[in-house]
Design a protein around this motif. Sequence first.
Motif, PDB file in Angstrom:
ATOM      1  N   GLN A  89       0.577  -1.103  -0.032  1.00  0.00           N
ATOM      2  CA  GLN A  89      -0.310   0.167  -0.257  1.00  0.00           C
ATOM      3  C   GLN A  89       1.306   1.146   0.177  1.00  0.00           C
ATOM      4  N   GLU A  90       1.885   1.552   0.950  1.00  0.00           N
ATOM      5  CA  GLU A  90       3.136   2.568   1.116  1.00  0.00           C
ATOM      6  C   GLU A  90       3.611   3.009  -0.537  1.00  0.00           C
ATOM      7  N   ARG A  91       3.790   1.731  -0.950  1.00  0.00           N
ATOM      8  CA  ARG A  91       4.317   1.640  -2.294  1.00  0.00           C
ATOM      9  C   ARG A  91       3.755   1.914  -3.866  1.00  0.00           C
ATOM     10  N   TRP A  92       2.362   1.505  -3.598  1.00  0.00           N
ATOM     11  CA  TRP A  92       0.639   2.083  -4.246  1.00  0.00           C
ATOM     12  C   TRP A  92       1.043   3.176  -4.707  1.00  0.00           C
ATOM     13  N   ILE A  93       0.522   4.134  -3.041  1.00  0.00           N
ATOM     14  CA  ILE A  93       0.230   5.801  -2.919  1.00  0.00           C
ATOM     15  C   ILE A  93       1.144   5.954  -3.392  1.00  0.00           C
ATOM     16  N   VAL A  94       2.867   5.920  -2.939  1.00  0.00           N
ATOM     17  CA  VAL A  94       4.085   7.060  -3.884  1.00  0.00           C
ATOM     18  C   VAL A  94       3.901   6.641  -4.870  1.00  0.00           C
ATOM     19  N   LYS A  95       3.223   5.295  -5.676  1.00  0.00           N
ATOM     20  CA  LYS A  95       3.664   5.367  -7.517  1.00  0.00           C
ATOM     21  C   LYS A  95       3.127   5.838  -7.940  1.00  0.00           C
ATOM     22  N   HIS A  96       1.528   6.107  -7.117  1.00  0.00           N
ATOM     23  CA  HIS A  96       0.792   6.430  -8.329  1.00  0.00           C
ATOM     24  C   HIS A  96       0.315   8.128  -7.975  1.00  0.00           C
ATOM     25  N   HIS A  97      -0.415   8.114  -8.810  1.00  0.00           N
ATOM     26  CA  HIS A  97      -1.235  10.249  -8.821  1.00  0.00           C
ATOM     27  C   HIS A  97      -2.500   9.888  -9.010  1.00  0.00           C
ATOM     28  N   ILE A  98      -3.314  10.252  -7.528  1.00  0.00           N
ATOM     29  CA  ILE A  98      -4.439   9.324  -7.472  1.00  0.00           C
ATOM     30  C   ILE A  98      -5.792  10.893  -8.074  1.00  0.00           C
TER      31      ILE A  98
ATOM     32  N   THR B 125      -9.237  10.589  -8.938  1.00  0.00           N
ATOM     33  CA  THR B 125     -10.715   9.951  -8.049  1.00  0.00           C
ATOM     34  C   THR B 125     -10.460   9.066  -6.616  1.00  0.00           C
ATOM     35  N   VAL B 126     -11.399   9.610  -5.605  1.00  0.00           N
ATOM     36  CA  VAL B 126     -11.248   8.863  -4.633  1.00  0.00           C
ATOM     37  C   VAL B 126     -13.331   8.740  -3.837  1.00  0.00           C
ATOM     38  N   LYS B 127     -12.780   7.789  -4.011  1.00  0.00           N
ATOM     39  CA  LYS B 127     -14.590   6.945  -3.551  1.00  0.00           C
ATOM     40  C   LYS B 127     -14.759   6.619  -2.134  1.00  0.00           C
ATOM     41  N   VAL B 128     -15.903   6.775  -1.482  1.00  0.00           N
ATOM     42  CA  VAL B 128     -16.041   6.627  -0.707  1.00  0.00           C
ATOM     43  C   VAL B 128     -17.079   5.494   0.127  1.00  0.00           C
ATOM     44  N   GLU B 129     -17.293   3.764   0.085  1.00  0.00           N
ATOM     45  CA  GLU B 129     -17.807   3.655   0.338  1.00  0.00           C
ATOM     46  C   GLU B 129     -18.412   2.682   1.672  1.00  0.00           C
ATOM     47  N   TYR B 130     -19.831   2.779   2.093  1.00  0.00           N
ATOM     48  CA  TYR B 130     -19.917   2.030   3.613  1.00  0.00           C
ATOM     49  C   TYR B 130     -20.487   1.005   3.486  1.00  0.00           C
TER      50      TYR B 130
ATOM     51  N   ALA C  90     -20.684  -1.421  10.436  1.00  0.00           N
ATOM     52  CA  ALA C  90     -20.980  -1.117   9.060  1.00  0.00           C
ATOM     53  C   ALA C  90     -18.676  -0.549   8.891  1.00  0.00           C
ATOM     54  N   GLU C  91     -18.830  -1.261   7.784  1.00  0.00           N
ATOM     55  CA  GLU C  91     -16.759  -0.893   7.804  1.00  0.00           C
ATOM     56  C   GLU C  91     -17.214   0.227   6.122  1.00  0.00           C
ATOM     57  N   THR C  92     -15.944   1.442   6.851  1.00  0.00           N
ATOM     58  CA  THR C  92     -15.876   1.759   5.608  1.00  0.00           C
ATOM     59  C   THR C  92     -14.559   1.681   4.420  1.00  0.00           C
ATOM     60  N   TYR C  93     -14.581   1.869   3.411  1.00  0.00           N
ATOM     61  CA  TYR C  93     -13.911   1.458   2.724  1.00  0.00           C
ATOM     62  C   TYR C  93     -13.440   2.254   1.191  1.00  0.00           C
ATOM     63  N   VAL C  94     -12.256   2.787   1.098  1.00  0.00           N
ATOM     64  CA  VAL C  94     -11.698   3.739   0.585  1.00  0.00           C
ATOM     65  C   VAL C  94     -11.239   3.592  -1.010  1.00  0.00           C
ATOM     66  N   THR C  95     -11.770   4.038  -2.521  1.00  0.00           N
ATOM     67  CA  THR C  95     -11.449   3.398  -3.229  1.00  0.00           C
ATOM     68  C   THR C  95     -10.249   4.326  -4.239  1.00  0.00           C
ATOM     69  N   LEU C  96      -9.593   4.113  -4.494  1.00  0.00           N
ATOM     70  CA  LEU C  96      -8.737   5.027  -5.313  1.00  0.00           C
ATOM     71  C   LEU C  96      -8.672   4.781  -6.630  1.00  0.00           C
ATOM     72  N   ILE C  97      -8.005   5.741  -7.354  1.00  0.00           N
ATOM     73  CA  ILE C  97      -8.403   5.338  -8.762  1.00  0.00           C
ATOM     74  C   ILE C  97      -6.881   6.836  -9.198  1.00  0.00           C
TER      75      ILE C  97
ATOM     76  N   THR D 297      -8.892  -0.833  -3.813  1.00  0.00           N
ATOM     77  CA  THR D 297      -9.702  -0.430  -2.408  1.00  0.00           C
ATOM     78  C   THR D 297      -9.279  -0.711  -1.307  1.00  0.00           C
ATOM     79  N   TRP D 298      -9.174   0.054  -0.182  1.00  0.00           N
ATOM     80  CA  TRP D 298      -8.588  -0.515   0.828  1.00  0.00           C
ATOM     81  C   TRP D 298      -9.713  -0.119   2.095  1.00  0.00           C
ATOM     82  N   ARG D 299      -9.657  -1.099   3.407  1.00  0.00           N
ATOM     83  CA  ARG D 299     -10.717  -0.156   4.611  1.00  0.00           C
ATOM     84  C   ARG D 299      -9.611   0.834   4.996  1.00  0.00           C
ATOM     85  N   ASP D 300     -10.590   1.690   5.220  1.00  0.00           N
ATOM     86  CA  ASP D 300     -10.190   3.609   5.928  1.00  0.00           C
ATOM     87  C   ASP D 300      -9.111   2.844   6.748  1.00  0.00           C
TER      88      ASP D 300
END
Length: 110
Positions: free
Chosen positions: A12-21, A23-28, A36-43, A50-53
């Motif tokens: 996850q750390e490597r992905w967030i550094v190597k990509h320019h986000i 779009t961000v979507k939040v889903e419950y 409920a759990e919160t998930y964040v989708t990064l495009i 998609t990662w848990r919050d």
Amino acid sequence: MVERIPDSVTEQERWIVKHHIDTVKVEYRQTGTDTAETYVTLIAGKEKVTWRDTTFNKVAQLQLGYNTVVSPKYGVRERVDARDKWEKANARELAEFKRLKAKFEADDGR
């Protein structure tokens, strides 16, 4: 003098550094009657994760304003860069280590 090995980094750390986000979507997601759990989708272009919050909050931060920006948390980019540089400099030894580790773990008769 012994070379200090940089801390390992997560996918996850490597992905967030190597990509320019872009779009961000939040889903419950409902997990129970009252939970409920919160998930964040990064495009980033055609790539999507998609990662848990809780995972998102460990590696990235949202900067809200005129343009919402997702960026790595403080220090993550430096750790990933240091680890990448070290892995590149030690690529041959790391490949040999992985090969031997796989060989001897497979031969372990426990």
